[in-house]
Scaffold this active site. Sequence first.
Site, PDB file in Angstrom:
ATOM      1  N   GLY A 143     -37.586  25.784 -63.550  1.00  0.00           N
ATOM      2  CA  GLY A 143     -38.144  24.800 -62.611  1.00  0.00           C
ATOM      3  C   GLY A 143     -39.658  24.684 -62.672  1.00  0.00           C
ATOM      4  O   GLY A 143     -40.263  23.943 -61.894  1.00  0.00           O
ATOM      5  N   GLN A 144     -40.294  25.428 -63.607  1.00  0.00           N
ATOM      6  CA  GLN A 144     -41.767  25.426 -63.620  1.00  0.00           C
ATOM      7  C   GLN A 144     -42.347  25.268 -65.030  1.00  0.00           C
ATOM      8  O   GLN A 144     -43.330  25.930 -65.372  1.00  0.00           O
ATOM      9  CB  GLN A 144     -42.299  26.724 -62.997  1.00  0.00           C
ATOM     10  N   TYR A 147     -45.996  24.303 -64.378  1.00  0.00           N
ATOM     11  CA  TYR A 147     -46.805  25.382 -63.765  1.00  0.00           C
ATOM     12  C   TYR A 147     -46.987  26.550 -64.740  1.00  0.00           C
ATOM     13  O   TYR A 147     -48.090  27.067 -64.923  1.00  0.00           O
ATOM     14  CB  TYR A 147     -46.094  25.833 -62.491  1.00  0.00           C
ATOM     15  N   PRO A 177     -50.707  37.242 -60.071  1.00  0.00           N
ATOM     16  CA  PRO A 177     -49.919  37.667 -58.916  1.00  0.00           C
ATOM     17  C   PRO A 177     -48.439  37.374 -59.164  1.00  0.00           C
ATOM     18  O   PRO A 177     -48.092  36.389 -59.836  1.00  0.00           O
ATOM     19  CB  PRO A 177     -50.430  36.776 -57.771  1.00  0.00           C
ATOM     20  N   TYR A 179     -44.814  37.173 -56.718  1.00  0.00           N
ATOM     21  CA  TYR A 179     -44.473  36.339 -55.553  1.00  0.00           C
ATOM     22  C   TYR A 179     -45.129  36.933 -54.304  1.00  0.00           C
ATOM     23  O   TYR A 179     -44.836  38.052 -53.897  1.00  0.00           O
ATOM     24  CB  TYR A 179     -42.951  36.231 -55.414  1.00  0.00           C
TER      25      TYR A 179
END
Length: 240
Positions: A143-144, A147, A177, A179
């Site tokens: 889904g990324q 990103y 980072p 989540y």
Amino acid sequence: MARTALVTGGSRGIGAAISKALQNEGYTVAATYAGNDEAAAKFTEETGIKTYKWNAADYDASKEGIAKVEAELGPIDVVVANAGITRDAPFHKMTPQQWKEVVDTNLTGVFNTVHPVWPGMRERGFGRIVVISSINGQKGQFGQVNYAATKAGDLGIVKSLAQEGAAKGITANAICPGYIATDMVMAVPEKVREAIIGQIPTGRLGEPEEIARCVVFLASDDAGFVNGSTITANGGQFFV
Ligand code: CAA
């Protein structure tokens, strides 16, 4: 004299924790934001940290905004390129607009933020660039596609800047980072989020302050020999 730090996307989420941590360390901090006037006003009221509104995706606005910050607060010694957005969708549903918005903010936004401060850092012989990348730039994420591509690209920026800046006293490093408990992660559908937390050995989301402490270290004089590196802070979810 106190050093000046610029934190993009610095009034909410991880960015707000970074702004506050740097302020606690004695930096004069400027926090930028793109749209949420209310959150920015509240942040300034609570912390005394000045906020500046511009879109990191816009080069001219960034250049103008940075000139204003430097006129008001002094030369910027530390840049934390933190502003980022998500436009998640499986690739077969992802639109060119979703691709472009994420690239413009998360990747080109880093160029737009660092490029205007770079000549001054070179002249003064000191600078700290910290780019907030992501675990999903390291491992990819369903889904990324957009990103993950930008966050991987951010690591390329940092590794190249590290080599160009080293002789001028400038370091460039990234933090990935995992989540973290922010609005961005809370926007992930609950079922998906719960499944992700199940993949984190530490058994919880990270706290924004846990990322902020990494930034404080990378910005410090003590980190002068740390250059071009990536700090992975993800609760053990993924190792590079
Ligand atoms: N792995 C494998 N398959 C998955 C999947 C996954 N992680 N997630 C969804 N699927 C499957 C679904 O089961 C579904 O399969 P079927 O069609 O066979 O039922 C298919 O993919 C399509 O699912 P949806 O119809 O639900 O797709 P959607 O259009 O609603 O979009 C999504 C789904 C937007 C990708 C949603 O799953 C999502 O938001 N995922 C989270 C993505 C994520 O982790 N984002 C991180 C945000 S936080 C952040 O980015 C900060 C940071 O740096 C860490």
